[in-house]
Design a protein around this motif. Sequence first.
Motif, PDB file in Angstrom:
ATOM      1  N   GLU A 290       1.153  -1.123   0.185  1.00  0.00           N
ATOM      2  CA  GLU A 290       0.009  -0.080  -0.083  1.00  0.00           C
ATOM      3  C   GLU A 290       1.046   1.352  -0.006  1.00  0.00           C
ATOM      4  O   GLU A 290       1.854   1.332   0.649  1.00  0.00           O
ATOM      5  CB  GLU A 290      -0.900   0.093   1.307  1.00  0.00           C
ATOM      6  CG  GLU A 290      -2.083  -0.942   1.169  1.00  0.00           C
ATOM      7  CD  GLU A 290      -2.865  -1.206   2.370  1.00  0.00           C
ATOM      8  OE1 GLU A 290      -2.954  -0.136   3.076  1.00  0.00           O
ATOM      9  OE2 GLU A 290      -3.723  -2.173   2.632  1.00  0.00           O
TER      10      GLU A 290
ATOM     11  N   ASN B 294       0.565   5.595   0.738  1.00  0.00           N
ATOM     12  CA  ASN B 294       0.109   6.625   1.155  1.00  0.00           C
ATOM     13  C   ASN B 294      -0.373   7.900   0.343  1.00  0.00           C
ATOM     14  O   ASN B 294      -1.441   8.332   0.357  1.00  0.00           O
ATOM     15  CB  ASN B 294       0.600   7.211   2.324  1.00  0.00           C
ATOM     16  CG  ASN B 294       0.841   6.198   3.356  1.00  0.00           C
ATOM     17  OD1 ASN B 294       0.005   5.455   3.665  1.00  0.00           O
ATOM     18  ND2 ASN B 294       2.059   6.164   3.970  1.00  0.00           N
ATOM     19  N   ASP B 295       0.588   8.125  -0.670  1.00  0.00           N
ATOM     20  CA  ASP B 295       0.302   8.973  -1.742  1.00  0.00           C
ATOM     21  C   ASP B 295       1.213   8.923  -2.752  1.00  0.00           C
ATOM     22  O   ASP B 295       2.145   7.930  -2.863  1.00  0.00           O
ATOM     23  CB  ASP B 295       0.480  10.474  -0.778  1.00  0.00           C
ATOM     24  CG  ASP B 295       1.765  10.672  -0.167  1.00  0.00           C
ATOM     25  OD1 ASP B 295       2.708   9.889  -0.639  1.00  0.00           O
ATOM     26  OD2 ASP B 295       1.686  11.504   0.688  1.00  0.00           O
TER      27      ASP B 295
ATOM     28  N   ASP C 153       4.956   8.529  -1.916  1.00  0.00           N
ATOM     29  CA  ASP C 153       5.208   7.532  -1.264  1.00  0.00           C
ATOM     30  C   ASP C 153       5.628   6.485  -2.569  1.00  0.00           C
ATOM     31  O   ASP C 153       6.647   5.849  -2.427  1.00  0.00           O
ATOM     32  CB  ASP C 153       4.235   6.887  -0.648  1.00  0.00           C
ATOM     33  CG  ASP C 153       4.426   5.918   0.342  1.00  0.00           C
ATOM     34  OD1 ASP C 153       5.646   5.740   0.497  1.00  0.00           O
ATOM     35  OD2 ASP C 153       3.601   4.940   0.848  1.00  0.00           O
TER      36      ASP C 153
ATOM     37  N   GLU D 208      10.686  -1.189   3.697  1.00  0.00           N
ATOM     38  CA  GLU D 208      10.507   0.143   3.508  1.00  0.00           C
ATOM     39  C   GLU D 208      11.552   1.007   3.211  1.00  0.00           C
ATOM     40  O   GLU D 208      12.658   0.564   3.474  1.00  0.00           O
ATOM     41  CB  GLU D 208       9.753   0.539   4.763  1.00  0.00           C
ATOM     42  CG  GLU D 208       8.519  -0.160   4.964  1.00  0.00           C
ATOM     43  CD  GLU D 208       7.386   0.368   4.043  1.00  0.00           C
ATOM     44  OE1 GLU D 208       7.344   1.390   3.527  1.00  0.00           O
ATOM     45  OE2 GLU D 208       6.599  -0.712   3.733  1.00  0.00           O
TER      46      GLU D 208
END
Length: 172
Positions: A87, A89-90, A93, A139
């Motif tokens: 996923e 966030n924007d 990202d 990440e």
Amino acid sequence: MFKFDSKKASEGFAVLPAGKYEAFVDGGQFKKASTGADMIVWKLKIRNDVDQEGKGRIIFNNLVFNEKTEGMVHGFLKAIGTPEGKEFNDYQDIINYATGKAILINLKVTQYQGKDQNSVSWVEASEIGGGRVDNPFGEVAATTEPNYTRVDEDPFASTKGPIEVDESDLPF
């Protein structure tokens, strides 16, 4: 300070032949397309560490986010090795995640205002690999600098091939 001389003006780079080129995602910028749709303008750098034409050249590619281009967006994310279900966030990202990833770009030659130019027709997973080395949790660390290592700078980056070591490389 500076004096313009039209005789020194560059005509730009020659258009690269249509075909596949190994590249790194060298960054991206979020923008609005002329249609109002959201898009990321990707800066793709043809790899210097691969024997291919156009080493170091920058190719820009617009990735528009709308219903018609959904397959292209997911295809891009698949090509850079995004894990299923990841996923974002924007848009920033997505840019942070993709920057430094290895990718195989398929260039075509198109016409713009009567001149040949290169454009990306589609992308695939890199055949060589390498690129940014992600941390074990998948990440990207927050940083203002690109968080990647080029294959030619990191002998431990995944290259899908053996690393050649001779006795002069051993510390003993």
